[in-house]
Design a protein around this motif. Structure first.
Motif, PDB file in Angstrom:
ATOM      1  N   ALA A 199       0.845  -1.197   0.000  1.00 50.90           N
ATOM      2  CA  ALA A 199       0.000   0.000   0.000  1.00 50.90           C
ATOM      3  C   ALA A 199       0.879   1.245   0.000  1.00 50.90           C
ATOM      4  N   ASN A 200       0.865   1.982  -1.109  1.00 49.77           N
ATOM      5  CA  ASN A 200       1.717   3.163  -1.215  1.00 49.77           C
ATOM      6  C   ASN A 200       0.973   4.391  -0.723  1.00 49.77           C
ATOM      7  N   ASN A 201       1.355   4.879   0.442  1.00 50.96           N
ATOM      8  CA  ASN A 201       0.773   6.122   0.927  1.00 50.96           C
ATOM      9  C   ASN A 201       1.835   6.901   1.675  1.00 50.96           C
ATOM     10  N   THR A 202       2.913   7.174   0.965  1.00 51.21           N
ATOM     11  CA  THR A 202       3.984   7.953   1.556  1.00 51.21           C
ATOM     12  C   THR A 202       3.501   9.371   1.846  1.00 51.21           C
ATOM     13  N   ALA A 203       4.255  10.110   2.640  1.00 49.82           N
ATOM     14  CA  ALA A 203       3.848  11.455   3.039  1.00 49.82           C
ATOM     15  C   ALA A 203       3.803  12.401   1.842  1.00 49.82           C
ATOM     16  N   ALA A 204       2.802  13.293   1.840  1.00 47.10           N
ATOM     17  CA  ALA A 204       2.760  14.396   0.886  1.00 47.10           C
ATOM     18  C   ALA A 204       3.413  15.630   1.498  1.00 47.10           C
ATOM     19  N   THR A 205       3.214  15.812   2.801  1.00 40.22           N
ATOM     20  CA  THR A 205       3.805  16.922   3.542  1.00 40.22           C
ATOM     21  C   THR A 205       4.280  16.412   4.888  1.00 40.22           C
ATOM     22  N   PHE A 206       5.420  16.898   5.329  1.00 39.95           N
ATOM     23  CA  PHE A 206       5.974  16.537   6.636  1.00 39.95           C
ATOM     24  C   PHE A 206       5.888  17.732   7.583  1.00 39.95           C
ATOM     25  N   THR A 207       5.910  17.448   8.892  1.00 40.06           N
ATOM     26  CA  THR A 207       6.344  18.446   9.860  1.00 40.06           C
ATOM     27  C   THR A 207       7.800  18.139  10.158  1.00 40.06           C
ATOM     28  N   LEU A 208       8.553  19.173  10.509  1.00 36.67           N
ATOM     29  CA  LEU A 208       9.995  19.013  10.689  1.00 36.67           C
ATOM     30  C   LEU A 208      10.416  19.595  12.021  1.00 36.67           C
TER      31      LEU A 208
END
Length: 393
Positions: A199-208
């Protein structure tokens, strides 16, 4: 820009309101029905303001391809990519971050970074600049803390790496950066790998978050999360999977529950509206974008590079990357909260696009070019609005 100011623009308020009152889509069932296209652009006639652009600064000798820009104090900072590739290639490629005095347009600061600087944002709370390098691969992060006679530059390494290995190789880096009033840092996950196993659902936006020389990335939401469709056609499903392949620029806007984050996905012609940023799972809305003029010989969907809310008394700065110039325009005649976007000229391998400074109707997703008079922009990219009291967006 305050939420009250933003709401004076009916369209922006409508887009935010739709997502804010929605049940958080993270807990909703996924609707696998194919998403309907937005209503035809000809059914809506959005207005676009006319702007008088004035040259603020030309590229210093030897510098090319200005991209992102930001403001810290009385200095406007611009990243020049100098033809470096999105993965930092070829070997020896460098970018220049140049500071211009806001009053005179003269160069007052300068730093050199290996690779291609893609994200450049001010963090006024800590008196520093945030810098992302190499959007597609080999990505890394820096901070610059300017001082009167010197500066402190710190290099950070990501954990985990934004690059991921799929069936088509290794892909992934970081791009645009936004900083919330409470100091939360949001970073776009550029070129996310869409060929991961399972299941490919990598992040679109991160907090850093920064610790020592480590930049820790935490997913905010995924490229295949479900979002409420803001401009859905009549009878179409209320939600759809985002299906993002190209998260690019973002903007944080002051508001309740952590404010609002706008994230564009350039090649996907989508604008994601993220609310409830302080909730365990934020709420997502998606605006599917379409050009105002649909011509069989021209692309139907716009490819956006940058976005910014502007209007009222203030100045809008516009980067023309191909021409190497930074323009400025007074915005007294523009409705506060107008959502501007830059559409760069396509390069080899890019999707078709019409180079223009445009405005987005956040109710319909219609993108309309702005009349810039005698100044014809070759390839607009970075945008910045500075309000009457120095407030930036």
């Amino acid at each position: 820009m305050s939420l009250r100011t933003m709401r004076t623009a009916i369209g922006v308020a409508a887009a935010v309101a739709v997502t804010a009152v929605a049940v958080p889509v993270a807990s909703a069932a996924v609707d696998t029905t194919p998403a309907a296209k937005p209503a035809p652009a000809k059914a809506h006639k959005p207005g676009a303001p006319a702007l008088k652009l004035r040259l603020f600064a030309a590229a210093p000798a030897g510098y090319k391809n200005p991209d992102d820009l930001t403001r810290l104090g009385d200095t406007l900072y611009v990243a020049y990519q100098n033809n470096a590739g999105p993965d930092g290639s070829p070997a020896g490629s460098k970018s220049d971050v140049v500071g211009f005095d806001l009053r005179s347009g003269k160069v007052v600061r300068h730093w050199v970074f290996p690779g291609r600087v893609d994200g450049l944002t001010a963090d006024p709370r800590h008196g520093r600049l945030l810098v992302t390098v190499n959007e597609d691969l080999n990505s890394t992060f820096y901070t610059i803390t300017p001082k009167a006679k010197s500066a402190t530059v710190v290099h950070y390494h990501y954990t985990p790496s934004p690059a991921q290995k799929g069936s088509d190789g290794v892909n992934g880096g970081t791009d645009a950066i936004s900083v919330a009033a409470d100091g939360t840092i949001y970073v776009a996950h550029s070129n996310p790998d869409v060929s991961l196993p399972g299941a490919n659902n990598t992040a679109a936006t991160f907090t850093l978050t920064l610790h020592g020389t480590t930049a820790k990335l935490t997913p905010l939401y995924g490229v295949n999360d479900t979002a409420r469709v803001i401009n859905r056609a009549k009878g179409a499903p209320a939600t759809e999977k985002l299906g993002l392949t190209d998260p690019d620029s973002n903007r944080w806007i002051q508001g309740p529950r952590g404010g609002v984050l706008l994230q564009d996905a350039q090649a996907d012609s989508k604008l994601v509206v993220v609310t409830g940023l302080k909730a365990k799972k934020p709420s997502l809305g998606v605006l599917n974008l379409v050009n105002a003029k649909v011509d069989p010989k021209a692309p139907a969907t716009p490819q956006l590079d940058d976005i910014v809310l502007a209007g009222g008394k203030g100045v809008l700065f516009v980067v023309d990357s191909q021409a190497g110039k930074i323009y400025e325009a007074k915005t007294e005649g523009v409705r506060p909260g107008t959502l501007f976007a830059s559409q760069p000229a396509p390069k080899a391998g890019d999707l078709p696009n019409v180079a223009a400074l445009s405005v987005i109707d956040p109710r319909t997703g219609v993108v309309t070019p702005v009349n810039t008079g005698s100044v014809k922009l070759a390839s607009p990219k970075g945008l910045l609005f500075v309000g009457p009291f120095g407030n930036e967006s």
